[in-house]
Design an enzyme around this catalytic site. Structure first.
Site, short mmCIF file in Angstrom:
data_model
loop_
_atom_site.label_atom_id
_atom_site.label_comp_id
_atom_site.label_asym_id
_atom_site.label_seq_id
_atom_site.Cartn_x
_atom_site.Cartn_y
_atom_site.Cartn_z
N HIS A 1 -7.75 7.22 -0.50
CA HIS A 1 -8.58 6.10 -0.33
C HIS A 1 -8.82 5.42 -1.63
O HIS A 1 -9.76 4.86 -1.68
CB HIS A 1 -9.99 6.49 0.42
CG HIS A 1 -9.94 7.09 1.74
ND1 HIS A 1 -10.62 8.27 1.98
CD2 HIS A 1 -9.12 6.58 2.67
CE1 HIS A 1 -10.38 8.61 3.33
NE2 HIS A 1 -9.40 7.70 3.77
N ARG B 1 0.89 -1.20 -0.04
CA ARG B 1 -0.09 -0.01 -0.13
C ARG B 1 0.96 1.20 0.09
O ARG B 1 1.90 1.36 0.91
CB ARG B 1 -0.98 -0.12 1.27
CG ARG B 1 -1.61 1.31 1.22
CD ARG B 1 -2.61 1.26 2.50
NE ARG B 1 -3.41 2.64 2.26
CZ ARG B 1 -3.63 3.41 3.32
NH1 ARG B 1 -3.52 3.08 4.56
NH2 ARG B 1 -4.33 4.45 2.86
N ARG C 1 -10.52 15.98 11.85
CA ARG C 1 -10.09 16.91 10.53
C ARG C 1 -11.46 17.65 10.30
O ARG C 1 -12.55 17.20 10.06
CB ARG C 1 -9.72 16.21 9.25
CG ARG C 1 -8.17 15.68 9.57
CD ARG C 1 -7.66 14.66 8.65
NE ARG C 1 -8.08 13.23 8.83
CZ ARG C 1 -7.79 12.29 7.94
NH1 ARG C 1 -7.55 12.60 6.74
NH2 ARG C 1 -7.90 11.01 8.57
#
Ligand code: ADP
Length: 399
Positions: free
Chosen positions: A179, A90, A240
């Site tokens: 994502h 990843r 956030r």
């Protein structure tokens, strides 16, 4: 075919080995506290859980321990490293260089180094993981799968900000999106659930976890997404802020009460649900306070998440001139049926209607649309590791 999937963070590494013939996870685990006196490795295989305290001065030592466990005589899953067909990493940021996943070569290492500045908290650690595997098992191919690449074909009007063009040229300031592996996976699965070719479908994907991003996926590509240059904008998240007027930042800076580091912490770590509620960044805590104790600020935090989520869905319906499916995924999207109900309420005009009873599920793949809903509303648990393994397999199997 056995694929090892790695997610190397600053002090931890998640690992998982999948058998691609059955798509089954053979073993998964976590290396933690890398660099500290007492590091930890824990894993699950054959239905059993194991844990060991060791000392890993760096990622290489942690990964060497992972390889030992894979080959362990008692509870390992391979008898020789040759059984690892490929390693999929990843990788957070591919910048404008990596529009797709890639098999790592010597030239890639230099190119990847050049991208570190775009994601300084993630990319350098991802690269350390790649380098370590190249050293430990040099004959096994390594594939890098980027969080950004599924968004790399967004049109210019979606990825550019209306800032001076020189900022794009000099600093690479643009929307990249994140994502991507999750959006890609659930969009592919959604197309198959509604029996539409992925390349001819319009899907809105709502990844709602600690970090949240929504994407408009048209004809097999992300055409817009709510996270941008950084992982800060869009829908309010755990800590956030999501979208807010950036003029606030220069205003606060000019008060002299905040440094730029303070402002960074403010919008990344002290805002979102935590900042508004003053309670927690975790959706379950906020819901408990809002519903059981009627806490007004907890309710406001929920209202802000729902409201912004609705606005993004409306925006993406207009960008794509409708949608075939709306998908919810990740911790909140998969489990928070109350959140899904709130977001999808009063959306009949836009073709979205859910069946309230069918919606009352957590963590299951299910079609929650009401009969007659023009847009199919789906819950699909994400599986980023499987997606990374699929990409890794497709790039390496015929080499
Ligand atoms: P990450 O982005 O760190 O991978 P996750 O996808 O695991 O995060 O999502 C974490 C979020 O999911 C948290 O806000 C948590 O409260 C929320 N969540 C998990 N289970 C539920 C649930 N049953 N109901 C509502 N929210 C949930």
């Amino acid at each position: 075919m056995k694929i090892l999937v790695l997610n190397s963070g600053s002090s931890s590494i998640k690992f998982q080995m999948l058998d691609m013939a059955t798509k089954e996870t053979l073993i998964k685990g976590l290396v933690e506290r890398i660099g500290l006196e007492e590091s930890l490795i824990s894993w699950k295989s054959g239905g059993e859980k194991y844990k060991k305290t060791m000392h890993f001065p760096g990622h290489k030592e942690g990964l060497a321990a992972v390889l030992d466990i894979l080959k362990d005589r008692d509870h390992g899953v391979i008898s020789d490293f040759n059984e690892i067909d490929a390693v999929g990493h990843r990788y957070v940021h591919g910048g404008e260089i990596y529009k797709d996943s890639a098999v790592v070569t010597e030239e890639d290492i230099a190119a990847l180094e050049g991208l570190n500045h775009l994601a300084p908290l993630h990319n350098p650690h991802n690269l350390v993981g790649v380098r370590a595997m190249l050293e430990l098992i040099p004959r096994v191919p390594n594939v890098i799968v980027f969080d950004t690449s599924f968004h790399s074909r967004m049109p210019e009007k979606a990825y550019m900000f209306a800032l001076p063009y020189e900022l794009y040229e000099k600093y690479g300031i643009r929307r990249y999106g994140f994502h991507g592996t999750s959006h890609h996976y659930v969009a592919l699965e959604a197309a198959s659930m509604i029996n539409k070719p992925f390349e001819k479908s319009k899907i809105i994907t709502c990844h709602m976890g600690n970090g949240t991003s929504f994407s408009a996926v048209q004809n097999g590509h992300s055409v817009d997404t709510s996270l941008g240059f950084s992982t800060m904008c869009g829908i309010p998240m755990g800590t956030r802020a999501g979208d807010f007027d950036p003029g606030i930042l220069t205003h606060l800076l000019n008060t002299g009460d905040f440094t730029s580091d303070d402002l960074h912490d403010l919008i990344y770590k002290k805002s979102g649900m935590l900042g508004v509620s003053g309670i927690s960044s975790d959706m379950r805590d906020i819901e408990q306070k809002a519903w059981n104790e009627k806490d007004k600020r907890a309710q406001l935090a929920l209202d802000l998440v729902h409201y912004h989520a609705k606005k993004y869905i409306g925006a993406y319906l207009s960008v794509m001139n409708g949608a075939d499916a709306l998908v919810f995924t990740a911790g909140i999207g998969e489990n928070g049926w109350e959140t899904r109900e709130e977001i999808c309420s009063d959306m009949e005009f836009l073709g979205i209607q859910i069946d309230r009873e069918k919606n009352k599920v957590r963590g299951k793949r299910v079609d929650i649309s009401a009969p007659g809903s023009r847009v199919k509303v789906l819950v699909i648990p994400t599986n980023e590791e499987l997606m990374i393994a699929e990409e890794t397999l497709s790039l390496t199997q015929n080499r």
